[in-house]
Structures are given as structure tokens and as C-alpha cells.
Design an enzyme around this catalytic site. Structure first.
Site, short mmCIF file in Angstrom:
data_model
loop_
_atom_site.label_atom_id
_atom_site.label_comp_id
_atom_site.label_asym_id
_atom_site.label_seq_id
_atom_site.Cartn_x
_atom_site.Cartn_y
_atom_site.Cartn_z
N CYS A 11 0.87 -1.17 0.00
CA CYS A 11 0.00 0.00 0.00
C CYS A 11 0.91 1.22 0.00
O CYS A 11 2.01 1.18 0.57
CB CYS A 11 -0.93 -0.01 1.21
SG CYS A 11 -2.38 1.00 0.93
N CYS A 85 -5.25 0.67 -2.92
CA CYS A 85 -4.73 2.02 -2.64
C CYS A 85 -4.11 2.66 -3.88
O CYS A 85 -3.50 3.71 -3.77
CB CYS A 85 -3.70 1.94 -1.52
SG CYS A 85 -2.45 0.68 -1.79
N CYS A 89 2.79 -3.07 -8.17
CA CYS A 89 4.06 -3.77 -8.00
C CYS A 89 4.67 -3.98 -9.37
O CYS A 89 3.95 -4.14 -10.35
CB CYS A 89 3.82 -5.16 -7.40
SG CYS A 89 3.25 -5.17 -5.73
#
Length: 140
Positions: A11, A85, A89
Site C-alpha cells: 500500500c 490504494c 508492484c
């Protein structure tokens, strides 16, 4: 390389949802899973309302510190979970990526964080059943 599944919770600030998720997974799965959490723009400290909400269920995250998301953390993880959020990645073949849509506890009091904490617990319990179920005890 470990034979345990490894999970990375991501996040942006690594100060609320991802810290609670990592704590739940560590608490519920014990040493059956390797757990990491990180964020692309880590906060200065963990959200005090998240610390309080987790303390209410007997899990102390007061010593945790937000950590920077690194390529190595993603490479070392089998499952990478973003927490609704907007963080992402780096994508590597063979990794599993999930996004759990959760309300943001930032700036909220503990009353607002409790339902988020409980929703995270439910999601973590489902993840454990999938990636690290308890093995039946061997009978003598």
C-alpha cells in the site's frame, strides 16, 4: 529458496492496511508463511488508529515501521497483494497478483478502522486456506 509461500502486502504509505494484513497473516499462519509489507511512498510511522485497532484483538504492531517497496521484495514473494490504494508492484512472470479493495484508514479514528481490520482478517483467512492450509496431525 524457502518451501513456504511468501506474501507481500503493498500500500502506498505502508502505514495502515498493509501493516494490519501482514500482522494478521503472521498471527494466523505462524511460520507457515513468510510475510512482508511495503509501500512506494512509505509514511513516517504506522497509523495510530491501526495500532489501536490491532491491539484490541491482541496483536501488537506498535514497533512496525513503514518500509520502501523494492524490486527484490516483489521477486522474493509468491503472492503480491495491493490493498485498493492505487499502488502497483513490478510484474514478474510466475508471481500471483491480487488487489483487495479496502477503505483507507488514513485520518480515521479507531471506530472507522475496526471494520477495515475485520475485513482484512476475513481476506487473510481465505488466503491462508488457499496457500498454507494446516496439515493434519500424523496419527501414531
Amino acid at each position: 529458496m524457502s518451501d513456504k509461500p511468501s506474501v507481500l502486502f503493498v500500500c502506498v504509505h505502508n502505514a495502515g492496511r498493509s501493516q494490519m494484513a501482514a500482522a494478521w497473516l503472521t498471527h494466523l499462519a505462524g511460520d507457515r508463511v513468510e510475510v512482508r509489507s511495503a509501500g512506494s511512498n512509505p509514511g513516517a510511522n504506522v497509523n495510530p488508529a491501526a495500532v489501536e485497532a490491532m491491539a484490541e484483538v491482541g496483536i501488537d504492531i506498535s514497533a512496525e515501521v513503514p518500509k520502501m517497496l523494492t524490486i527484490d521484495a516483489v521477486k522474493e514473494s509468491d503472492v503480491c497483494i495491493t490493498m485498493g490504494c492505487g499502488d502497483t508492484c513490478p510484474v514478474f512472470p510466475g508471481k500471483r497478483y491480487l488487489d483487495w479493495t479496502l477503505d483507507d484508514p488514513a485520518g480515521q479514528g479507531v471506530e472507522a478502522v475496526r471494520p477495515i481490520r475485520d475485513e482484512i482478517k476475513t481476506l487473510v483467512e481465505g488466503l491462508i486456506k488457499e496457500i498454507a492450509p494446516e496439515k493434519p496431525e500424523a496419527t501414531a
